[in-house]
Design an enzyme around this catalytic site. Structure first.
Site, PDB file in Angstrom:
ATOM      1  N   SER A 142     -11.498  -0.992   3.001  1.00 25.97           N
ATOM      2  CA  SER A 142     -10.644  -1.277   4.150  1.00 25.97           C
ATOM      3  C   SER A 142     -10.113   0.031   4.739  1.00 25.97           C
ATOM      4  CB  SER A 142      -9.475  -2.167   3.733  1.00 25.97           C
ATOM      5  OG  SER A 142      -9.937  -3.392   3.230  1.00 25.97           O
ATOM      6  N   GLU A 187      -5.416   3.100   6.110  1.00 31.98           N
ATOM      7  CA  GLU A 187      -5.213   3.035   4.667  1.00 31.98           C
ATOM      8  C   GLU A 187      -5.884   4.236   4.011  1.00 31.98           C
ATOM      9  OE1 GLU A 187      -6.406  -0.026   1.058  1.00 31.98           O
ATOM     10  OE2 GLU A 187      -5.909  -0.856   3.019  1.00 31.98           O
ATOM     11  N   ARG A 191       0.808  -1.213   0.000  1.00 27.51           N
ATOM     12  CA  ARG A 191       0.000   0.000   0.000  1.00 27.51           C
ATOM     13  C   ARG A 191       0.851   1.277   0.000  1.00 27.51           C
ATOM     14  NH1 ARG A 191      -2.514  -3.730  -0.875  1.00 27.51           N
ATOM     15  NH2 ARG A 191      -4.548  -4.368  -0.121  1.00 27.51           N
TER      16      ARG A 191
END
Length: 336
Positions: free
Chosen positions: A235, A331, A164
């Protein structure tokens, strides 16, 4: 080029928060982007570049300039014996790109089906799911330096990709705006079905890219809320990676704790499992909730504010740290 004042961003964040930006600028070409970057007023203002807002949390109205790309297009720019190289405009909806590749019989991104957002943002975020990450198929990324106004073509090895992460998210790097992404897709696909729920697909007869894509869409629809019906950003936290000794201590107290070993010996542990153990799954605080089917997803039941969502996220983060000694990292990007 499109310029709007006091513009609603409700359609540009999947939490559907009714926030506004002082200025909204949308460009349809690299020439228009270059004009914006060189504009003196733009240089004096605070600005942020967004896609469809599927990974953003606006805390309140944005007193600056929101930039958005309208650069589209999908073109095969070259091919060799085993691969095609597909150049994609940053504003193309990511799942449309996956659908196009699957229809053509090109493999490599089918496990990334049904992930919301645009292609440029997917490359910035290094999206991943079910054992695949977009970095695995990126050949190069075209981006404009916001400080020097120069265009660079970054080979995948220069993109700083990790879980990520990318150089395009790194605050230590010059800010860049992604305009095109070239994907290396396989003419001879090898299906990856080792991860989690995909193992159930591996026993099916006549497996193809299309059946894998359809299976993943079914799994995601069952597991995750549709942002068009229930505001969310997917998420909310990244899955933490911890040392083996730390994980062994957790496993001694929770024998069924899930684990995904990394090549460096560390262990990735699902953030959703940690949150669920802390009792948040299915809980609601005003109009902010933790999704009943997946504790990793925070949802807006209708009238939540960005501040309220951030407060619930912080309470989750503190509870996980207290119980497991693990710092969850969002995130989702917060924009104040």
């Amino acid at each position: 080029m499109r310029i709007e004042n006091n513009y609603s961003l409700e359609k540009y964040n999947t939490f559907h928060l009714p926030v506004k930006t002082r200025w909204f600028m949308e460009y349809g070409s690299e020439d228009d982007l270059q004009k914006i970057l060189r504009d003196e007023y733009f240089q004096e203002c605070v600005s942020v570049h967004i896609g469809k807002g599927s990974n953003l949390l606006f805390i309140n109205d944005f007193n600056g300039i929101v930039l958005h790309s309208a650069i589209k297009g999908m073109e095969v720019v070259r091919e060799d014996e085993g691969n095609v190289y597909l150049r994609v405009g940053a504003a193309e909806v990511w799942d449309d790109v996956v659908a196009h590749a699957v229809a053509k019989g090109w493999g490599g991104i089918e496990n990334l089906s049904w992930i919301p957002g645009e292609t440029g943002a997917a490359a910035v975020q290094n999206i991943g799911a079910y054992g695949m990450e977009i970095k695995d198929v990126i050949d190069s990324v075209e981006a404009w330096n916001q400080l020097t106004f120069e265009k660079h073509v970054f080979p995948v090895g220069d993109c700083g990709y990790a879980y990520r992460r990318s150089r395009f998210k790194d605050p230590g790097q010059d800010p860049h705006i992604v305009t095109y992404v070239t994907l290396r897709l396989s003419k001879h696909p090898v299906l990856k079905l080792e991860y989690g729920a995909l193992r159930e697909l591996s026993g099916q007869a006549g497996l193809s890219l299309r059946t894998v894509r359809n299976g993943i869409i079914d799994i995601r629809k069952d597991k995750l809320p549709d942002p068009d019906k229930l505001g969310n950003a997917g998420s909310f936290f990244m899955n933490p990676v911890i040392g083996k000794e730390h994980f062994d201590r957790i496993r001694s107290a929770y024998p069924d704790a899930p684990a995904y070993p990394m090549e460096d010996g560390r262990i990735k542990i699902p953030a959703g499992w940690l949150i669920e153990q802390c009792g948040f799954k299915g809980k609601r605080h005003g109009d902010v909730g933790v999704y009943e089917k997946q504790a990793l997803v925070l949802v807006n039941y209708g009238n939540a504010t960005g501040d309220e969502i951030a407060l619930v996220a912080e309470s989750i983060r503190m509870a996980v740290k207290e119980r497991f000694g693990i710092e969850l990292v969002p995130e989702v990007k917060y924009i104040a």
